[in-house]
Design an enzyme around this catalytic site. Structure first.
Site, short mmCIF file in Angstrom:
data_model
loop_
_atom_site.label_atom_id
_atom_site.label_comp_id
_atom_site.label_asym_id
_atom_site.label_seq_id
_atom_site.Cartn_x
_atom_site.Cartn_y
_atom_site.Cartn_z
N CYS A 183 0.87 -1.18 0.00
CA CYS A 183 0.00 0.00 0.00
C CYS A 183 0.90 1.22 0.00
CB CYS A 183 -0.97 -0.02 1.18
SG CYS A 183 -0.19 0.00 2.80
N ASN A 196 2.36 1.47 4.30
CA ASN A 196 2.67 0.19 4.99
C ASN A 196 2.45 0.28 6.51
OD1 ASN A 196 5.50 -2.02 5.51
ND2 ASN A 196 3.45 -2.61 4.93
N CYS A 217 -1.22 0.72 7.44
CA CYS A 217 -2.65 0.39 7.59
C CYS A 217 -3.02 -0.84 6.75
CB CYS A 217 -3.53 1.58 7.19
SG CYS A 217 -3.33 3.04 8.25
N ARG A 218 -3.26 -0.64 5.46
CA ARG A 218 -3.86 -1.71 4.64
C ARG A 218 -2.95 -2.92 4.41
NH1 ARG A 218 -5.16 2.19 -0.18
NH2 ARG A 218 -3.26 3.09 0.71
N SER A 219 -1.70 -2.70 3.97
CA SER A 219 -0.89 -3.88 3.61
C SER A 219 -0.44 -4.71 4.82
CB SER A 219 0.27 -3.52 2.69
OG SER A 219 1.17 -2.62 3.29
N ASP A 255 -7.84 3.93 1.15
CA ASP A 255 -6.93 4.40 2.19
C ASP A 255 -7.75 4.90 3.39
OD1 ASP A 255 -5.08 5.72 3.69
OD2 ASP A 255 -4.20 6.83 2.02
P1 4NP Z 1 -1.69 2.82 4.15
O1 4NP Z 1 -2.28 4.19 4.74
O2 4NP Z 1 -1.14 3.15 2.77
O3 4NP Z 1 -2.87 1.93 4.10
O4 4NP Z 1 -0.61 2.36 5.11
C1 4NP Z 1 -1.54 5.38 4.80
C2 4NP Z 1 -0.63 5.58 5.81
C3 4NP Z 1 0.06 6.77 5.91
C4 4NP Z 1 -0.17 7.77 4.99
C5 4NP Z 1 -1.07 7.56 3.95
C6 4NP Z 1 -1.76 6.36 3.86
N1 4NP Z 1 0.52 8.99 5.11
O5 4NP Z 1 0.18 9.92 4.35
O6 4NP Z 1 1.41 9.13 5.96
#
Ligand code: 4NP
Length: 157
Positions: free
Chosen positions: A8, A11, A13-15, A125
């Site tokens: 994702c 890294n 939340c989702r992945s 996201d």
């Molecule tokens: P992820 O979510 O891609 O599912 O881990 C996010 C985590 C952090 C950020 C964006 C999306 N960020 O902008 O820091």
């Protein structure tokens, strides 16, 4: 042995959630030694961090313990892993930009393509949203990871 890398943006939340759901599936099926599973982010902003506390909390409520620490995707991952699974179109675009040869591009898959019960085009996201976004991510990942496992087992991918 099959190897899977969930990807994702951050890294956190989702992945890592996808990794944890998939690890639970292969544990329940007695297939842990047949798989290598990891996750990574397209960006290294959170390198070394544990999963987002909100993601961890919602995961724990469903019996999952996310232990992964964030890391950015590396060039070698395209050689090492059989399947590289992105969560949304931005992830898929980023992965295609990093994959330099056809053999690497062929490893890129969309998580939502493995959904069996829920109809959705991508895993959104949850970072800037509320609690329901995190719950929805887990709903999607439980459905899609099971479908993904079945496709691997059936030799369809
Ligand atoms: P992820 O979510 O891609 O599912 O881990 C996010 C985590 C952090 C950020 C964006 C999306 N960020 O902008 O820091």
């Amino acid at each position: 042995m099959k190897s899977v890398l969930f990807v994702c943006l951050g890294n956190i939340c989702r992945s890592p959630m996808a990794q944890t759901v998939f690890e639970k599936i292969i544990e329940e099926k007695g297939m842990v030694d047949k798989f290598e599973v990891d996750s990574a982010g397209l960006h290294g902003w959170h390198e070394g961090d544990k999963a987002d506390p909100r993601m961890k909390k919602h995961a724990e409520a469903r019996g999952y313990d996310i232990t992964h620490r964030s890391r950015p995707i590396r060039k070698e991952d395209f050689d090492k892993f059989d399947y590289i699974v992105g969560m949304d179109e931005q992830n898929i675009k980023g992965l295609y930009q990093l994959a330099k040869i056809e053999e690497h591009k062929a490893k890129i898959l969309r998580m939502a393509d493995f959904l069996q019960k829920i109809s959705a085009d991508f895993v959104p996201d949850p970072y800037y949203g509320g609690a329901e976004g995190f719950e929805y991510v887990i709903d999607l990942l439980e459905d899609a990871c099971e479908g993904f496992y079945q496709e691997i087992k059936s030799n369809n991918i």
